[in-house]
Design a protein around this motif. Structure first.
Motif, mmCIF file in Angstrom:
data_model
loop_
_atom_site.group_PDB
_atom_site.id
_atom_site.type_symbol
_atom_site.label_atom_id
_atom_site.label_comp_id
_atom_site.label_asym_id
_atom_site.label_seq_id
_atom_site.Cartn_x
_atom_site.Cartn_y
_atom_site.Cartn_z
ATOM 1 N N ARG A 1 0.841 -1.191 0.000
ATOM 2 C CA ARG A 1 0.000 0.000 0.000
ATOM 3 C C ARG A 1 0.887 1.257 0.000
ATOM 4 N NH1 ARG A 1 -4.493 2.933 -1.060
ATOM 5 N NH2 ARG A 1 -5.081 4.322 0.626
ATOM 6 N N ALA A 2 1.916 1.246 0.847
ATOM 7 C CA ALA A 2 2.820 2.394 0.904
ATOM 8 C C ALA A 2 3.507 2.601 -0.434
ATOM 9 C CB ALA A 2 3.862 2.192 2.003
ATOM 10 N N ALA A 3 3.971 1.502 -1.034
ATOM 11 C CA ALA A 3 4.725 1.626 -2.280
ATOM 12 C C ALA A 3 3.824 2.032 -3.442
ATOM 13 C CB ALA A 3 5.432 0.307 -2.597
ATOM 14 N N ALA A 4 2.577 1.545 -3.434
ATOM 15 C CA ALA A 4 1.704 1.811 -4.573
ATOM 16 C C ALA A 4 1.051 3.187 -4.484
ATOM 17 C CB ALA A 4 0.626 0.736 -4.672
ATOM 18 N N ARG A 5 0.871 3.716 -3.273
ATOM 19 C CA ARG A 5 0.036 4.893 -3.113
ATOM 20 C C ARG A 5 0.831 6.163 -2.802
ATOM 21 N NH1 ARG A 5 -2.491 8.778 -2.319
ATOM 22 N NH2 ARG A 5 -4.615 9.068 -1.573
ATOM 23 N N TYR A 6 1.961 6.026 -2.116
ATOM 24 C CA TYR A 6 2.645 7.215 -1.608
ATOM 25 C C TYR A 6 4.056 7.355 -2.165
ATOM 26 C CZ TYR A 6 -1.126 7.079 1.816
ATOM 27 O OH TYR A 6 -2.347 7.053 2.417
ATOM 28 N N GLU A 7 4.493 8.615 -2.213
ATOM 29 C CA GLU A 7 5.897 8.895 -2.495
ATOM 30 C C GLU A 7 6.539 9.355 -1.204
ATOM 31 O OE1 GLU A 7 7.648 8.260 -5.068
ATOM 32 O OE2 GLU A 7 5.876 7.493 -6.126
ATOM 33 N N PHE A 8 7.680 8.818 -0.875
ATOM 34 C CA PHE A 8 8.373 9.288 0.330
ATOM 35 C C PHE A 8 9.870 9.094 0.137
ATOM 36 C CE2 PHE A 8 6.625 5.052 0.801
ATOM 37 C CZ PHE A 8 7.732 4.290 1.153
ATOM 38 N N PRO A 9 10.670 9.860 0.872
ATOM 39 C CA PRO A 9 12.122 9.774 0.685
ATOM 40 C C PRO A 9 12.627 8.381 1.036
ATOM 41 C CG PRO A 9 11.588 11.119 2.602
ATOM 42 C CD PRO A 9 10.302 10.867 1.887
ATOM 43 N N GLY A 10 13.560 7.907 0.246
ATOM 44 C CA GLY A 10 14.170 6.606 0.507
ATOM 45 C C GLY A 10 13.266 5.443 0.158
ATOM 46 N N LYS A 11 12.194 5.720 -0.613
ATOM 47 C CA LYS A 11 11.236 4.655 -0.916
ATOM 48 C C LYS A 11 11.902 3.466 -1.612
ATOM 49 C CE LYS A 11 7.221 4.051 -3.888
ATOM 50 N NZ LYS A 11 6.110 4.718 -4.544
ATOM 51 N N ARG A 12 12.678 3.770 -2.652
ATOM 52 C CA ARG A 12 13.309 2.683 -3.412
ATOM 53 C C ARG A 12 14.216 1.849 -2.521
ATOM 54 N NH1 ARG A 12 15.183 3.120 -9.407
ATOM 55 N NH2 ARG A 12 16.591 1.607 -8.511
ATOM 56 N N GLY A 13 14.992 2.545 -1.700
ATOM 57 C CA GLY A 13 15.927 1.837 -0.824
ATOM 58 C C GLY A 13 15.205 0.966 0.181
ATOM 59 N N ALA B 1 4.963 5.999 7.452
ATOM 60 C CA ALA B 1 4.320 5.342 8.586
ATOM 61 C C ALA B 1 3.839 3.954 8.193
ATOM 62 C CB ALA B 1 3.151 6.186 9.088
ATOM 63 N N LEU B 2 3.281 3.871 6.974
ATOM 64 C CA LEU B 2 2.750 2.589 6.519
ATOM 65 C C LEU B 2 3.841 1.549 6.327
ATOM 66 C CD1 LEU B 2 0.002 3.184 3.821
ATOM 67 C CD2 LEU B 2 -0.133 1.723 5.830
ATOM 68 N N ILE B 3 4.974 1.998 5.775
ATOM 69 C CA ILE B 3 6.001 1.018 5.445
ATOM 70 C C ILE B 3 6.849 0.669 6.669
ATOM 71 C CG2 ILE B 3 8.000 2.439 4.746
ATOM 72 C CD1 ILE B 3 7.672 0.472 2.108
ATOM 73 N N SER B 4 6.658 1.433 7.760
ATOM 74 C CA SER B 4 7.558 1.179 8.888
ATOM 75 C C SER B 4 7.412 -0.202 9.534
ATOM 76 C CB SER B 4 7.453 2.294 9.932
ATOM 77 O OG SER B 4 6.131 2.434 10.331
ATOM 78 N N PRO B 5 6.201 -0.794 9.645
ATOM 79 C CA PRO B 5 6.198 -2.149 10.240
ATOM 80 C C PRO B 5 7.013 -3.170 9.446
ATOM 81 C CG PRO B 5 3.970 -1.250 10.191
ATOM 82 C CD PRO B 5 4.831 -0.300 9.429
ATOM 83 N N PRO B 6 6.787 -3.300 8.114
ATOM 84 C CA PRO B 6 7.634 -4.266 7.400
ATOM 85 C C PRO B 6 9.103 -3.867 7.409
ATOM 86 C CG PRO B 6 6.185 -3.110 5.864
ATOM 87 C CD PRO B 6 5.737 -2.777 7.230
ATOM 88 N N PHE B 7 9.371 -2.567 7.352
ATOM 89 C CA PHE B 7 10.761 -2.114 7.361
ATOM 90 C C PHE B 7 11.422 -2.465 8.696
ATOM 91 C CE2 PHE B 7 13.816 1.678 7.424
ATOM 92 C CZ PHE B 7 14.747 1.010 6.637
ATOM 93 N N ALA B 8 10.687 -2.207 9.792
ATOM 94 C CA ALA B 8 11.221 -2.522 11.116
ATOM 95 C C ALA B 8 11.470 -4.028 11.238
ATOM 96 C CB ALA B 8 10.237 -2.076 12.198
ATOM 97 N N TYR B 9 10.552 -4.812 10.693
ATOM 98 C CA TYR B 9 10.723 -6.266 10.746
ATOM 99 C C TYR B 9 12.012 -6.682 10.039
ATOM 100 C CZ TYR B 9 9.488 -11.194 10.817
ATOM 101 O OH TYR B 9 9.497 -12.542 11.060
#
Lengths: 274, 307
Positions: A86-98, B33-41
């Protein structure tokens, strides 16, 4: 290109398929073969080996452990996958690719490295090995697959449906549960099934992290040393292929339905508004 | 509807953001915020453990105690001990051979499906993946049944009168490992190559034909260079995991076909020398990574030189 392939290429394709199918074709042959030795020629037809599976208690425990691990893994990796996709498909944020790239790393890491890394931590922390330690490892390697599947489901989703829901006064959380989630449900089911299947079949991480809660592949690994147990293992293998065949066909069905559900919306909306 | 970025419009521009905070829209924060749980894991369960493996590789094991003084002794041992050298080199060599064989065998199939699959492309791809829905362990074991002294292959060849004595060079050695791994990784090579060949604009091939290129030159000058991204992907997808394969060398490799993963497992198991096992694992990762990076760079250079 012309539609008629050169003969040599067609011959090659057929030979290649024979190579691909060579081992799998043997499985039902030996599973129903009335002989304690795994070799040709076949002797007679029997269900004996399946009966033997029914009576082996250690196998049942291994199966129970594997199913438990696979179910928890499927839920865990799909949940993490929903967040990431959901984060990858919907939002742009710094360091996303990494960040996304980093979460996907287990795809290109030899599994033994994952096993080694986790066992080192567990030993240092003094934790004992159990089904849970296997689950930790399996969630790690299944999450990238979940993300890949879910990302296409989220990407295909028509954004205007979400906006419409917000305009009509639904809260963010309400929109997520009442609009977005139903639209990507087929993708979620597909992700659950794929992770379940991967976890059920995974050997090396389970081998490192299993402790006394032996999983099915670890049990099979132990049996491969005893020639007398092999016919029953063939029968077991046959059952497992049938099961994963069924599961993956179901996953494929839901994946296609996901594409239809989300894809058709986009297309028909475009059709109406343009 | 929510506006993507209120910052930068109207009076809000007067407020200067502190330096350390990157300019980011509300959506950005939601995304993070959304990506932080999988990232933290991943940080907790992958990055931290890998870091610990790295640290452990520089410690030493004294029976039950761990000596936490930094030393390169494990790496020295990994690099100088003949057995580890042999296993490491053999793993890389077997992996390279497996990769070449798998990609070479896969290319014509991917080519066939992409150009001649017609409406049945999806069916072909399904046909190729079905055999791999079997348990990996059982598939590898079945290769043992096929390649064995009294195995299916020898039996059939003798039965058909092609050979009189069973072939012995196909089990319990590196050949068996190569055959089995080339089989196990086939779909992972076919799929990326298929994707890149499918993307080729056929009008380019027609142009080449109109300009007088024969089928071979057309393939070498148009199809092959344009499908290289798929070949590179297939190469990496097959090469990286096969270096660390444990099951196939153990079941089919005999003593001459064992690979580095088997030794890593022994160090963590029977030998009870986790630091040395970690040093071997780190060395293997570094070697695999440097070979992969070199390959990608060389390939990029080669393609650029071709224009």
């Amino acid at each position: 290109m012309s539609s008629r392939p050169p003969k040599s290429l067609l011959t090659y394709a057929v030979l290649y398929l024979i190579f691909l199918y060579a081992p799998v074709i043997l499985l039902p042959l030996f599973a129903f073969n009335d002989s304690a030795i795994i070799a040709l020629p076949l002797s007679g037809f029997t269900f004996h080996w399946f009966g033997l599976l029914w009576d082996t208690k250690a196998l049942h425990e291994a199966l129970y452990n594997s199913l438990l691990i696979a179910v928890v893994t499927a839920i865990g990796s799909t949940t993490l996958g929903i967040f990431a996709a959901r984060a990858a498909a919907r939002y742009e944020f710094p360091g996303k690719r990494g960040i996304v790239g980093f979460i996907m790393v287990p795809l290109v890491l030899p599994e033994i490295i994952v096993g080694v890394a986790l066992i080192v931590v567990l030993i240092q922390l003094g934790l004992s090995l159990s089904a849970w330690t296997v689950i930790i490892g399996h969630v790690l390697i299944c999450t990238p697959f979940s993300i890949a599947i879910l990302q296409s489901a989220f990407n295909n989703m028509d954004r205007s449906l979400e906006e419409a829901s917000m305009d009509l006064g639904e809260s963010k959380i309400g929109t997520f549960f009442r609009v977005i989630l139903p639209l990507v449900t087929p993708g979620i089911i597909s992700s659950l099934l794929i992770s379940f299947t991967i976890s059920l079949d995974e050997f090396i991480i389970a081998f490192f992290l299993t402790g006394t809660d032996v999983t099915l592949p670890v049990y099979i690994w132990g049996q491969l040393r005893f020639p007398a147990r092999l016919p029953a293992i063939m029968a077991l293998g046959f059952l497992m292929v049938s099961l994963s065949f069924f599961l993956l066909l179901t996953a494929e069905y839901f994946r296609r339905r996901a594409n239809r559900l989300t894809g058709n919306h986009t297309r028909s909306d475009n059709g109406i508004f343009q | 509807m929510r506006q993507e970025s209120p910052v930068g419009k109207g009076p809000a521009t007067r407020w200067r953001k502190p330096r350390f905070m990157p300019s980011m829209s509300a959506g950005g924060w939601h995304g993070l915020a959304l990506i932080s749980p999988p990232f933290a894991y991943s940080l907790l369960m992958l990055a931290a453990p890998l870091l610990l493996v790295f640290l452990l590789s520089m410690w030493t094991q004294n029976y039950l105690d761990l000596d936490r003084t930094f030393t390169m002794a494990n790496y020295r041992e990994a690099a100088s001990e003949k057995l580890y050298q042999v296993l490491m080199i053999r793993s890389v060599v077997i992996s390279v051979i497996v990769t070449i064989v798998t990609v070479l065998l896969a290319y014509p199939i991917a080519y066939y499906i992409a150009f001649y699959g017609g409406k049945r492309k999806a069916m072909w791809l399904l046909l190729i993946t079905i055999p791999f829905w079997t348990s990996y362990l059982i598939r590898v074991f079945l290769w043992k049944v096929i390649l064995g002294y009294n195995g299916v292959l020898n039996g059939s060849l003798i039965g058909m009168g092609f050979i009189e004595e069973p072939l012995t060079f196909i089990l319990y050695n590196a050949n068996a490992v190569v055959i089995t791994l080339a089989h196990a990784w086939a779909p992972f090579a076919i799929l990326p190559i298929f994707v890149s060949i499918s993307r080729i604009d056929t009008s380019l091939l027609e142009a080449a034909r109109d300009l007088g290129d024969g089928p071979l030159r057309r393939f070498l000058r148009v199809t092959l260079p344009l499908s290289m991204p798929g070949v590179v992907a297939a190469t990496l997808i097959v090469f990286i995991p096969t270096v660390g394969d444990y099951v196939t060398p153990r079941l089919l490799g005999g003593t001459d076909g064992l690979m580095i993963a088997n030794m890593i497992q022994i160090q963590f198991g029977k030998a009870n020398n986790a630091p040395l096992g970690s040093a071997l694992a780190v060395s293997a990762m570094v070697i695999v990574a440097s070979i992969s990076i070199t390959f990608v760079l060389l390939n990029r250079r080669f393609l650029r030189a071709k224009g």
